[in-house]
Design a protein around this motif. Structure first.
Motif, PDB file in Angstrom:
ATOM      1  N   ASP A   1      -7.757   5.167 -44.320  1.00 57.34           N
ATOM      2  CA  ASP A   1      -7.990   5.423 -43.012  1.00 57.34           C
ATOM      3  C   ASP A   1      -8.471   6.951 -42.593  1.00 57.34           C
ATOM      4  O   ASP A   1      -8.160   7.362 -41.586  1.00 57.34           O
ATOM      5  CB  ASP A   1      -6.558   5.161 -42.141  1.00 57.34           C
ATOM      6  CG  ASP A   1      -6.410   3.685 -41.982  1.00 57.34           C
ATOM      7  OD1 ASP A   1      -7.083   2.801 -42.249  1.00 57.34           O
ATOM      8  OD2 ASP A   1      -5.067   3.551 -41.875  1.00 57.34           O
TER       9      ASP A   1
ATOM     10  N   ALA B   1      -9.503   6.724 -34.766  1.00 58.10           N
ATOM     11  CA  ALA B   1      -9.724   5.690 -35.728  1.00 58.10           C
ATOM     12  C   ALA B   1      -9.415   4.162 -35.099  1.00 58.10           C
ATOM     13  O   ALA B   1     -10.059   3.252 -35.697  1.00 58.10           O
ATOM     14  CB  ALA B   1      -9.168   5.932 -36.918  1.00 58.10           C
ATOM     15  N   ASP B   2      -8.436   4.295 -34.389  1.00 55.99           N
ATOM     16  CA  ASP B   2      -8.066   2.808 -33.776  1.00 55.99           C
ATOM     17  C   ASP B   2      -8.850   2.385 -32.703  1.00 55.99           C
ATOM     18  O   ASP B   2      -8.679   1.191 -32.224  1.00 55.99           O
ATOM     19  CB  ASP B   2      -6.537   2.993 -33.308  1.00 55.99           C
ATOM     20  CG  ASP B   2      -5.542   3.354 -34.402  1.00 55.99           C
ATOM     21  OD1 ASP B   2      -6.024   2.895 -35.530  1.00 55.99           O
ATOM     22  OD2 ASP B   2      -4.354   3.792 -34.232  1.00 55.99           O
ATOM     23  N   ALA B   3      -9.605   3.231 -32.437  1.00 56.20           N
ATOM     24  CA  ALA B   3     -10.730   2.792 -31.056  1.00 56.20           C
ATOM     25  C   ALA B   3     -12.074   2.480 -31.433  1.00 56.20           C
ATOM     26  O   ALA B   3     -13.054   2.451 -30.510  1.00 56.20           O
ATOM     27  CB  ALA B   3     -10.544   3.968 -30.154  1.00 56.20           C
TER      28      ALA B   3
ATOM     29  N   ASP C   1     -15.835  -3.158 -34.091  1.00 55.45           N
ATOM     30  CA  ASP C   1     -15.796  -3.939 -35.274  1.00 55.45           C
ATOM     31  C   ASP C   1     -16.285  -3.510 -36.550  1.00 55.45           C
ATOM     32  O   ASP C   1     -16.130  -3.896 -37.618  1.00 55.45           O
ATOM     33  CB  ASP C   1     -16.026  -5.458 -34.906  1.00 55.45           C
ATOM     34  CG  ASP C   1     -14.908  -6.359 -34.182  1.00 55.45           C
ATOM     35  OD1 ASP C   1     -13.791  -5.759 -33.873  1.00 55.45           O
ATOM     36  OD2 ASP C   1     -15.395  -7.239 -33.266  1.00 55.45           O
TER      37      ASP C   1
ATOM     38  N   GLU D   1      -5.574   9.164 -35.536  1.00 58.29           N
ATOM     39  CA  GLU D   1      -5.440   7.943 -35.387  1.00 58.29           C
ATOM     40  C   GLU D   1      -6.122   7.281 -33.929  1.00 58.29           C
ATOM     41  O   GLU D   1      -6.370   6.023 -33.733  1.00 58.29           O
ATOM     42  CB  GLU D   1      -4.215   7.478 -35.415  1.00 58.29           C
ATOM     43  CG  GLU D   1      -3.403   7.736 -36.837  1.00 58.29           C
ATOM     44  CD  GLU D   1      -3.299   9.138 -37.275  1.00 58.29           C
ATOM     45  OE1 GLU D   1      -3.194   9.971 -36.270  1.00 58.29           O
ATOM     46  OE2 GLU D   1      -3.129   9.330 -38.755  1.00 58.29           O
ATOM     47  N   GLU D   2      -6.012   8.135 -32.871  1.00 57.78           N
ATOM     48  CA  GLU D   2      -6.436   7.742 -31.752  1.00 57.78           C
ATOM     49  C   GLU D   2      -7.828   7.305 -31.585  1.00 57.78           C
ATOM     50  O   GLU D   2      -8.410   6.382 -31.015  1.00 57.78           O
ATOM     51  CB  GLU D   2      -6.007   8.627 -30.435  1.00 57.78           C
ATOM     52  CG  GLU D   2      -4.558   8.881 -30.178  1.00 57.78           C
ATOM     53  CD  GLU D   2      -4.519   9.959 -29.391  1.00 57.78           C
ATOM     54  OE1 GLU D   2      -4.206   9.647 -28.141  1.00 57.78           O
ATOM     55  OE2 GLU D   2      -4.013  11.044 -29.738  1.00 57.78           O
TER      56      GLU D   2
END
Length: 154
Positions: A112, A140-142, A145, A137-138
């Motif tokens: 990640d 990377a998670d957004a 696809d 992470e905020e």
């Protein structure tokens, strides 16, 4: 490659060109990155590196080039995928993961440690990561696809 790019006065994150087959696109990409994107004229504050010594450098290779005493936590790569995609998504590379109150690096880069961002959203990524307003992470998670951050849903 020498490590002088890591030892500079500027604290702005680096945006490193690794694909040299698209000179005109590189020029347009740089302009798009620094173009103000909001009513408040927020823009990405990056230092552009246009040096053929970085031709073909990958995220993993870039991490190996970062000196152990560097405080750089992320960088941007304009690679062949950037120029091949119509949205020009720039690779964001997590170089080191720092604990907020610690003076030492924690963890090793894992799966990640990269995502892509379109030029018009670089200001959000750069500003917030540089100021530690938001975590890696905020963003990377957004991503969509296809692994590209195109902004947060309204």
């Amino acid at each position: 490659m020498n490590d002088s790019i890591w030892r500079r006065v500027s604290s702005a994150p680096l945006m490193i060109r690794t694909d040299f087959s698209h000179d005109g696109e590189w020029t347009r990409l740089m302009a798009a990155v620094v173009e103000p994107q909001t009513e408040d004229e927020f823009e990405a504050d990056v230092e552009f590196v246009d040096d053929k010594a970085f031709e073909g450098v990958t995220a993993a290779q870039l991490r190996q080039l970062v000196p152990a005493d560097s405080r750089e936590s992320f960088a941007f790569l304009a690679d062949s995928q950037t120029f091949a995609h119509p949205d020009r998504p720039i690779l964001v590379v997590q170089l080191q993961d720092w604990e907020e109150d610690a003076e030492e690096q924690v963890g090793e880069p894992g799966d990640d440690t990269t995502f892509r961002v379109i030029p018009s959203e670089m200001h959000s990524v750069e500003n917030n990561l540089s100021l530690a307003n938001m975590d890696w992470e905020e963003f990377a998670d957004a991503v969509d696809d296809d692994g590209v951050f195109r902004g947060f849903p309204e």
